[in-house]
Design a protein around this motif. Structure first.
Motif, PDB file in Angstrom:
ATOM      1  N   PRO A  11     -17.296 -24.845   5.711  1.00 49.65           N
ATOM      2  CA  PRO A  11     -15.948 -24.997   5.500  1.00 49.65           C
ATOM      3  C   PRO A  11     -15.267 -23.976   4.945  1.00 49.65           C
ATOM      4  N   PRO A  12     -13.896 -23.955   5.259  1.00 50.92           N
ATOM      5  CA  PRO A  12     -13.378 -22.789   4.846  1.00 50.92           C
ATOM      6  C   PRO A  12     -13.297 -22.735   3.256  1.00 50.92           C
ATOM      7  N   ARG A  13     -13.115 -21.629   2.373  1.00 49.62           N
ATOM      8  CA  ARG A  13     -13.188 -21.696   1.213  1.00 49.62           C
ATOM      9  C   ARG A  13     -11.738 -21.219   0.747  1.00 49.62           C
ATOM     10  N   PRO A  14     -11.326 -21.745  -0.579  1.00 47.74           N
ATOM     11  CA  PRO A  14     -10.257 -21.368  -0.868  1.00 47.74           C
ATOM     12  C   PRO A  14      -9.723 -19.894  -1.270  1.00 47.74           C
ATOM     13  N   SER A  15      -8.804 -19.354  -0.785  1.00 49.43           N
ATOM     14  CA  SER A  15      -8.416 -18.127  -1.213  1.00 49.43           C
ATOM     15  C   SER A  15      -7.917 -18.040  -2.934  1.00 49.43           C
ATOM     16  N   PRO A  16      -8.293 -16.884  -3.172  1.00 50.61           N
ATOM     17  CA  PRO A  16      -8.055 -16.828  -4.825  1.00 50.61           C
ATOM     18  C   PRO A  16      -6.303 -16.608  -4.693  1.00 50.61           C
ATOM     19  N   ALA A  17      -5.913 -16.974  -6.034  1.00 48.59           N
ATOM     20  CA  ALA A  17      -4.478 -17.079  -6.202  1.00 48.59           C
ATOM     21  C   ALA A  17      -3.687 -15.676  -5.860  1.00 48.59           C
ATOM     22  N   VAL A  80       0.615 -10.389   6.947  1.00 48.40           N
ATOM     23  CA  VAL A  80       0.518 -10.620   5.394  1.00 48.40           C
ATOM     24  C   VAL A  80       1.183 -11.793   5.154  1.00 48.40           C
ATOM     25  N   ALA A  81       2.469 -11.771   5.626  1.00 47.40           N
ATOM     26  CA  ALA A  81       3.247 -13.020   5.260  1.00 47.40           C
ATOM     27  C   ALA A  81       2.583 -14.070   5.926  1.00 47.40           C
ATOM     28  N   GLY A  82       2.118 -14.324   6.924  1.00 46.27           N
ATOM     29  CA  GLY A  82       1.394 -15.571   7.535  1.00 46.27           C
ATOM     30  C   GLY A  82       0.356 -15.860   6.635  1.00 46.27           C
ATOM     31  N   PHE A  83      -0.455 -15.142   6.295  1.00 46.35           N
ATOM     32  CA  PHE A  83      -1.536 -15.251   5.355  1.00 46.35           C
ATOM     33  C   PHE A  83      -1.277 -16.144   4.180  1.00 46.35           C
ATOM     34  N   PHE A  84      -0.192 -15.338   3.316  1.00 47.32           N
ATOM     35  CA  PHE A  84       0.295 -16.268   2.061  1.00 47.32           C
ATOM     36  C   PHE A  84       1.068 -17.163   2.483  1.00 47.32           C
ATOM     37  N   ALA A  85       1.822 -17.725   3.642  1.00 44.25           N
ATOM     38  CA  ALA A  85       2.344 -18.699   3.712  1.00 44.25           C
ATOM     39  C   ALA A  85       1.480 -19.938   4.094  1.00 44.25           C
ATOM     40  N   ALA A  86       0.412 -19.719   4.817  1.00 46.43           N
ATOM     41  CA  ALA A  86      -0.847 -20.673   4.893  1.00 46.43           C
ATOM     42  C   ALA A  86      -1.189 -21.185   3.569  1.00 46.43           C
ATOM     43  N   PHE A  87      -1.661 -20.010   2.809  1.00 48.08           N
ATOM     44  CA  PHE A  87      -1.967 -20.487   1.526  1.00 48.08           C
ATOM     45  C   PHE A  87      -1.094 -21.478   0.598  1.00 48.08           C
ATOM     46  N   ARG A  92       0.506 -26.251  -1.906  1.00 46.75           N
ATOM     47  CA  ARG A  92       1.910 -26.940  -2.061  1.00 46.75           C
ATOM     48  C   ARG A  92       2.141 -28.234  -1.600  1.00 46.75           C
ATOM     49  N   GLY A  93       1.829 -28.135  -0.130  1.00 50.68           N
ATOM     50  CA  GLY A  93       2.515 -28.981   0.554  1.00 50.68           C
ATOM     51  C   GLY A  93       3.464 -28.680   1.317  1.00 50.68           C
ATOM     52  N   THR A  94       3.882 -29.347   2.579  1.00 53.69           N
ATOM     53  CA  THR A  94       4.845 -28.790   3.318  1.00 53.69           C
ATOM     54  C   THR A  94       6.219 -28.854   2.780  1.00 53.69           C
ATOM     55  N   GLY A  95       6.716 -29.995   1.986  1.00 52.93           N
ATOM     56  CA  GLY A  95       8.047 -29.768   1.549  1.00 52.93           C
ATOM     57  C   GLY A  95       8.158 -28.825   0.486  1.00 52.93           C
ATOM     58  N   ALA A  96       7.168 -28.899  -0.420  1.00 50.57           N
ATOM     59  CA  ALA A  96       7.548 -27.988  -1.499  1.00 50.57           C
ATOM     60  C   ALA A  96       7.429 -26.427  -0.919  1.00 50.57           C
ATOM     61  N   PHE A  97       6.712 -26.234   0.036  1.00 47.84           N
ATOM     62  CA  PHE A  97       6.734 -24.837   0.715  1.00 47.84           C
ATOM     63  C   PHE A  97       7.755 -24.447   1.259  1.00 47.84           C
ATOM     64  N   LEU A  98       8.673 -25.351   1.855  1.00 49.54           N
ATOM     65  CA  LEU A  98       9.972 -24.937   2.673  1.00 49.54           C
ATOM     66  C   LEU A  98      10.999 -24.881   1.473  1.00 49.54           C
ATOM     67  N   GLY A 238      -2.278 -14.060  10.727  1.00 47.54           N
ATOM     68  CA  GLY A 238      -2.228 -13.985   9.271  1.00 47.54           C
ATOM     69  C   GLY A 238      -2.570 -15.395   8.797  1.00 47.54           C
ATOM     70  N   TRP A 239      -2.023 -16.435   9.207  1.00 41.95           N
ATOM     71  CA  TRP A 239      -2.035 -17.988   9.104  1.00 41.95           C
ATOM     72  C   TRP A 239      -3.594 -18.407   9.262  1.00 41.95           C
ATOM     73  N   LEU A 240      -3.856 -18.009  10.586  1.00 41.11           N
ATOM     74  CA  LEU A 240      -5.292 -18.570  10.901  1.00 41.11           C
ATOM     75  C   LEU A 240      -6.430 -17.775  10.024  1.00 41.11           C
ATOM     76  N   GLU A 241      -6.054 -16.440   9.826  1.00 41.73           N
ATOM     77  CA  GLU A 241      -7.250 -15.935   8.765  1.00 41.73           C
ATOM     78  C   GLU A 241      -7.260 -16.659   7.406  1.00 41.73           C
ATOM     79  N   HIS A 242      -6.243 -17.275   6.913  1.00 40.20           N
ATOM     80  CA  HIS A 242      -6.411 -18.141   5.638  1.00 40.20           C
ATOM     81  C   HIS A 242      -7.253 -19.411   6.337  1.00 40.20           C
ATOM     82  N   GLY A 243      -6.465 -20.014   7.411  1.00 41.63           N
ATOM     83  CA  GLY A 243      -7.137 -21.205   7.618  1.00 41.63           C
ATOM     84  C   GLY A 243      -8.783 -21.058   8.056  1.00 41.63           C
ATOM     85  N   ARG A 244      -9.291 -19.888   8.513  1.00 40.78           N
ATOM     86  CA  ARG A 244     -10.871 -19.818   8.707  1.00 40.78           C
ATOM     87  C   ARG A 244     -11.419 -19.559   7.053  1.00 40.78           C
ATOM     88  N   GLY A 245     -10.919 -19.418   6.253  1.00 44.92           N
ATOM     89  CA  GLY A 245     -11.419 -19.115   4.913  1.00 44.92           C
ATOM     90  C   GLY A 245     -11.616 -17.575   4.631  1.00 44.92           C
TER      91      GLY A 245
END
Length: 400
Positions: A11-17, A80-87, A92-98, A238-245
């Motif tokens: 399972p994907p591991r959470p990324s550091p803050a 890089v922006a896609g990675f941090f966006a996925a994080f 935070r969830g979709t609403g808070a992210f937007l 970048g988004w998928l890189e975060h998603g795969r852990g």
């Protein structure tokens, strides 16, 4: 692309803050915008009207520098922006992210444009009046009409962030099984060694419709789909890189070889396209297609190489890099009038172009950094850009 422990089926591991190396990479890509826009004044035969001033000491070396930076800067930034966006979406969830994206990107975009458009228009007129070489007329901030100028990438980042977050939310809500399958396929695909060829192929397809011999930019409110797709490939990567852990750590090995490969393919790309620069791509479709394929390979080798380089050598917390990461957003936002207006002030001096370029770049960097430190960092503007107000202290005393 080689495997790493995060893509072996676990399972994907959470990324550091906070990943300090990616913060540093994002800052460098932003600050290279100052280098690129200053160098444009020293590129010979830039006569399409896209830049108002050409110095008499212009040289082809600056054209090469601009082309090189343009090849990897925005693709790396969007990755890089896609990675941090996925994080942020996951945390935070979709609403808070937007809402976060609107606050940290949308508001600076709108406020920055209102402030900078008239200043840039004045600088543009000044620069055009002092150009050492007559340039063909063309569109510019002084011509009227709506143009996002250098802020276009923030607008496209907003579009891509919203599209990715809403797509993810809809998938999870209406087809959760499909969402899990899609994520699993993405994890397995990115783990394959031949994934690089797939990425290059996809990017080559997005570059094929370009109406120029390079990755275009567009400052309109309805950017062409081809540009959103071209930048979106790197954002989704970048988004998928975060998603795969993962967090690009597996790219540390052979990062210098990738950068060397990027330079090699960029050289081949220039060899193919430079003879046709004065022609429309439709007049030389084979050369355009070959050039875009070589450009796609160069882009990905540079992006993967820089991701690995920064993860390898800049992972440790650094007060200086953290400060520069915070400052880079402001520096990029406000730099354009300076990089347009400063080179013409040196028009009467017949010194070497490289020295004039360095002086203009140094002054622009100093002004934007000083205004950040004393007028932004600890104010409500700094809070809007950096997430909170930081004390007005020098990097050696700043906390990480």
């Amino acid at each position: 692309m080689p495997r790493d422990s995060a893509v072996t089926g676990n399972p994907p591991r959470p990324s550091p803050a906070r990943i300090h190396s990616l913060d540093a990479l994002r800052a460098v890509m932003m600050l290279l915008g100052l280098v690129l826009h200053t160098a444009l004044s020293y590129v010979p035969e830039l006569s399409s009207g896209e830049w108002p001033y050409q110095d008499r000491q212009a040289s082809d070396g600056f054209g090469w520098l601009v082309s090189l930076i343009h090849t990897f800067r925005m693709p790396a930034f969007f990755a890089v922006a896609g990675f941090f966006a996925a994080f942020l979406v996951e945390r935070r969830g979709t609403g808070a992210f937007l809402r976060h994206r609107l606050s940290r990107i949308g508001v600076p975009l709108a406020g920055g444009w209102i402030l900078l458009f008239p200043l840039t228009a004045v600088a543009w007129v000044l620069a055009a009046s002092r150009s050492g070489v007559p340039l063909a007329p063309g569109p510019g901030p002084e011509a009227g009409g709506f143009d996002l100028m250098h802020l276009w990438f923030l607008y496209q980042l907003l579009i891509l962030s919203a599209a990715a977050a809403l797509f993810r939310s809809a998938f999870l809500r209406f087809w959760p099984v499909g969402a899990r399958r899609l994520a699993d396929v993405a994890r397995k695909l990115l783990a394959r060694r031949w994934a690089f060829l797939v990425l290059v192929g996809i990017t080559a397809l997005t570059l094929a419709p370009m109406e120029a011999w390079e990755l275009e930019t567009d400052g309109t409110l309805l950017p062409p789909l081809r540009l959103l797709l071209a930048h979106g490939v790197f954002f989704i990567f970048g988004w998928l890189e975060h998603g795969r852990g993962g967090s690009f750590g597996h790219l540390r090995d052979r990062c210098l070889a990738r950068l060397g490969g990027g330079l090699f393919f960029h050289t081949l790309y220039l060899a193919v396209v430079v003879p046709y620069i004065g022609m429309a791509p439709v007049e030389a479709p084979f050369a355009h297609g070959a050039g875009m394929a070589l450009l796609a390979a160069s882009m990905w080798l540079f992006v993967l190489g820089f991701l690995g380089l920064f993860r390898r050598w800049l992972d440790a917390p650094s007060p200086g890099w953290r400060y520069l990461s915070d400052a880079s957003y402001w520096m990029y936002l406000v730099h354009l009038p300076l990089t347009v207006a400063l080179p013409p002030l040196l028009a009467g001096w017949d010194g070497p172009g490289l020295i004039k370029f360095a002086l203009a770049l140094g002054v622009a960097s100093a002004i934007t950094l000083v205004t950040y430190h004393y007028g932004v960092r600890s104010t409500w503007v700094g809070k809007r850009l950096n997430g909170r107000r930081y004390p007005r202290v020098f990097p050696r005393r700043a906390s990480t």
